[in-house]
Design an enzyme around this catalytic site. Structure first.
Site, PDB file in Angstrom:
ATOM      1  N   CYS A   1     -34.312 -31.857 -43.058  1.00  0.00           N
ATOM      2  CA  CYS A   1     -33.557 -32.735 -42.166  1.00  0.00           C
ATOM      3  C   CYS A   1     -32.982 -33.899 -42.974  1.00  0.00           C
ATOM      4  O   CYS A   1     -33.722 -34.598 -43.674  1.00  0.00           O
ATOM      5  CB  CYS A   1     -34.457 -33.255 -41.056  1.00  0.00           C
TER       6      CYS A   1
ATOM      7  N   GLU B   1     -24.432 -13.229 -42.895  1.00  0.00           N
ATOM      8  CA  GLU B   1     -23.748 -13.859 -41.756  1.00  0.00           C
ATOM      9  C   GLU B   1     -23.736 -12.935 -40.535  1.00  0.00           C
ATOM     10  O   GLU B   1     -22.725 -12.752 -39.862  1.00  0.00           O
ATOM     11  CB  GLU B   1     -22.322 -14.276 -42.140  1.00  0.00           C
TER      12      GLU B   1
ATOM     13  N   LEU C   1     -17.142 -22.074 -36.018  1.00  0.00           N
ATOM     14  CA  LEU C   1     -16.353 -23.017 -36.807  1.00  0.00           C
ATOM     15  C   LEU C   1     -16.897 -22.944 -38.223  1.00  0.00           C
ATOM     16  O   LEU C   1     -17.972 -23.468 -38.508  1.00  0.00           O
ATOM     17  CB  LEU C   1     -16.470 -24.439 -36.257  1.00  0.00           C
TER      18      LEU C   1
END
Length: 191
Positions: free
Chosen positions: A152, A96, A173
């Site tokens: 996708c 991250e 978020l």
């Protein structure tokens, strides 16, 4: 332990490196990071893994993929802590990376210059399709960049975007499938 000391000396003489694994959410970045770190552990290298202290989605002290593959890690508040805690090892893993401060490229370069192999995983783009945090600078200074893709959910093509499903303009978020879905360039631009 003689083996590890010899390997560390050899790696130090050859120089370290920076590897970046990037892509959208649900593309397998963390799984690839864990795979590379486990291989380093199998090679009996000293490995330390870091993640942002703010990322507690799956576990407070483990890096965990969306498929629940995990590896122990050290949560840190800033990239400078990585330099302090990771300077004595042969391989540093960072998950991250987009959530870290702008000093992360300096920290990674400093470690690599000391002979450490640095493996980084992170989102290359935010939910608006813009470069995310220190990731562009990390990709620029890396010896190798691996871009992985999700599928996708709208059309089945390769997805490179993380489409946000919930109304929020916040840059960060934390969320999973309830908040984001992977989309290709065409389907990302439709909404």
């Amino acid at each position: 332990m003689l083996f590890n000391e010899e390997v560390f000396k050899r790696r130090s003489e050859l120089g370290g490196s920076i590897e970046v694994i990037c892509g959208s959410m649900f593309s397998g970045k963390t799984e690839e990071l864990i795979r590379r770190l486990r291989r380093a552990q199998i090679a009996r290298l000293n490995v330390e893994i870091f993640k942002p202290k703010t990322d507690t989605r799956y576990h407070e002290t483990e890096v965990v993929s969306h498929n629940h593959v995990s590896i122990p890690s050290t949560p840190v508040d800033s990239s400078s802590a990585i330099l302090l805690l990771g300077g004595h090892v042969q391989v540093v893993g960072i998950d991250e990376a987009q959530f870290f401060d702008d000093e992360l490229p300096y920290v990674c370069s400093t470690l690599a210059n000391k002979g450490v192999r640095v493996i980084i995983a992170g989102l290359d783009m935010d939910f608006q399709g813009r470069p995310f945090g220190p990731m562009p600078a990390l990709m620029a200074i890396a010896e190798s960049v691996t871009k992985v893709h999700a599928v996708c959910v709208k059309c089945g093509n390769e997805a490179l975007y993380s489409y946000r499903l919930v109304p929020s303009e916040a840059k960060i978020l934390l969320g999973e499938m309830e908040s984001y879905e992977p989309r290709c360039r065409h389907c990302f631009g439709l909404e």
